[in-house]
Design a protein around this motif. Structure first.
Motif, mmCIF file in Angstrom:
data_model
loop_
_atom_site.group_PDB
_atom_site.id
_atom_site.type_symbol
_atom_site.label_atom_id
_atom_site.label_comp_id
_atom_site.label_asym_id
_atom_site.label_seq_id
_atom_site.Cartn_x
_atom_site.Cartn_y
_atom_site.Cartn_z
ATOM 1 N N GLY A 117 70.867 -31.066 119.373
ATOM 2 C CA GLY A 117 71.352 -30.258 117.445
ATOM 3 C C GLY A 117 69.984 -29.717 116.311
ATOM 4 N N VAL A 118 69.202 -30.717 116.931
ATOM 5 C CA VAL A 118 67.950 -29.975 115.446
ATOM 6 C C VAL A 118 67.593 -29.028 115.650
ATOM 7 N N LEU A 119 67.136 -28.137 117.249
ATOM 8 C CA LEU A 119 66.820 -27.116 117.156
ATOM 9 C C LEU A 119 67.778 -26.060 116.715
ATOM 10 N N ILE A 120 69.197 -26.162 117.064
ATOM 11 C CA ILE A 120 70.437 -24.889 116.929
ATOM 12 C C ILE A 120 69.974 -25.206 115.364
ATOM 13 N N ALA A 121 70.404 -25.986 114.405
ATOM 14 C CA ALA A 121 70.556 -25.996 113.301
ATOM 15 C C ALA A 121 68.684 -25.317 112.546
ATOM 16 N N LEU A 122 68.216 -26.184 112.817
ATOM 17 C CA LEU A 122 66.593 -24.758 112.327
ATOM 18 C C LEU A 122 66.398 -23.605 113.095
ATOM 19 N N SER A 123 67.144 -22.477 114.124
ATOM 20 C CA SER A 123 66.933 -21.748 115.091
ATOM 21 C C SER A 123 67.630 -20.856 113.785
ATOM 22 N N ASN A 124 68.417 -20.969 112.920
ATOM 23 C CA ASN A 124 69.105 -19.645 111.892
ATOM 24 C C ASN A 124 67.960 -19.865 110.885
ATOM 25 N N PRO A 125 67.282 -18.672 110.769
ATOM 26 C CA PRO A 125 66.852 -18.664 109.104
ATOM 27 C C PRO A 125 67.790 -17.796 107.743
ATOM 28 N N LYS A 126 68.591 -17.833 108.078
ATOM 29 C CA LYS A 126 70.137 -17.166 107.371
ATOM 30 C C LYS A 126 70.926 -18.541 106.474
ATOM 31 N N ALA A 127 69.817 -19.772 106.757
ATOM 32 C CA ALA A 127 70.541 -21.311 106.618
ATOM 33 C C ALA A 127 69.429 -21.320 104.939
ATOM 34 N N ILE A 128 67.867 -20.618 105.663
ATOM 35 C CA ILE A 128 67.666 -20.879 104.173
ATOM 36 C C ILE A 128 67.756 -19.723 103.206
ATOM 37 N N LEU A 129 68.180 -18.846 103.648
ATOM 38 C CA LEU A 129 68.863 -17.822 102.382
ATOM 39 C C LEU A 129 69.947 -18.099 101.809
ATOM 40 N N PHE A 130 70.765 -18.688 102.821
ATOM 41 C CA PHE A 130 72.328 -19.266 101.980
ATOM 42 C C PHE A 130 71.807 -20.332 101.590
ATOM 43 N N GLY A 131 70.450 -21.284 100.609
ATOM 44 C CA GLY A 131 70.202 -22.305 99.869
ATOM 45 C C GLY A 131 68.603 -21.926 98.942
ATOM 46 N N VAL A 132 68.818 -20.288 99.290
ATOM 47 C CA VAL A 132 67.926 -20.187 98.184
ATOM 48 C C VAL A 132 69.420 -18.930 97.458
ATOM 49 N N ALA A 133 69.982 -18.505 97.637
ATOM 50 C CA ALA A 133 71.201 -17.504 97.243
ATOM 51 C C ALA A 133 72.108 -17.884 96.837
ATOM 52 N N PHE A 134 72.791 -19.337 97.510
ATOM 53 C CA PHE A 134 73.724 -19.985 97.139
ATOM 54 C C PHE A 134 73.680 -21.106 95.816
#
Length: 208
Positions: A117-134
């Motif tokens: 679960g941790v690895l899947i959640a961390l595997s997508n850098p688009k989540a960083i884009l989500f955090g920065v832009a959203f």
């Protein structure tokens, strides 16, 4: 933070979190193979822990640094894509009786599910884009940052948890039907193909 702004955030996160993706696919798949209880106490905790790390990093400013470094962003992107493809192949090859996501006898342990679960959640850098832009769109610069960030994170975690329960619970309800007439094997292949597709799309992802 005003009530109106918070309600707008709730609506946006509700739609974004409910959209099928690797996190929800994993929750549903583990719900089918391990049941809602074991998925909630391991897989979902891992997913939420990984998401909390990414969103905290983004809110803390490191996300912007990663976005500024094309090499660092690409490393995270390709590692994440490789892991999704690896997990997809393992899921495709899994037997009809179990999900051999790690290819080892201890893959059914709570720690293994949490780690996945941790690895899947961390595997997508688009989540960083989500955090920065959203996230910044819902923060009032005139008010203290800490309280607003905590409220945004807590709200996100609660909504994400709710959707994970929906996907994992739905998977658990489908388990008995899927285990008949070889349906589980076809589900494993469909889920594995979805993970591989997500990995390929992530690898091809380019920042605008």
């Amino acid at each position: 933070m005003s009530l109106q702004l918070w309600l707008a955030y709730v609506g946006a996160v509700f739609v974004i979190s409910g959209t099928p993706g690797p996190n929800m696919l994993l929750a549903m798949t583990h719900g089918i193979h391990h049941g809602l209880g074991r998925t909630a106490s391991s897989t979902m905790l891992g997913l939420l822990a990984g998401l909390a790390v990414i969103l905290s990093i983004s809110l803390g400013g490191l996300g912007a640094v990663l976005l500024a470094s094309s090499h660092a962003f690409d490393v995270i992107k390709y590692v994440g894509a490789a892991y999704l493809i690896y997990l997809g192949i393992k899921t495709w090859r899994a037997s009809a009786d179990g999900l051999e996501t790690e290819g080892r006898p201890d893959a059914d342990s709570a720690w293994a599910r949490f780690r996945i679960g941790v690895l899947i959640a961390l595997s997508n850098p688009k989540a960083i884009l989500f955090g920065v832009a959203f996230f910044p769109q819902f923060i009032d610069a005139r008010q203290p940052m800490a309280g607003q960030a905590s409220l945004l994170l807590l709200t996100f975690v609660l909504i994400e948890t709710g959707w994970m329960c929906v996907y994992a619970g739905g998977g658990a309800r489908l388990a008995s039907w899927l285990r008949q007439h070889g349906r589980m094997r076809w589900f494993n292949r469909a889920a594995g193909g979805a993970f591989v597709a997500a990995g390929v799309l992530l690898g091809a992802f380019k920042r605008s």
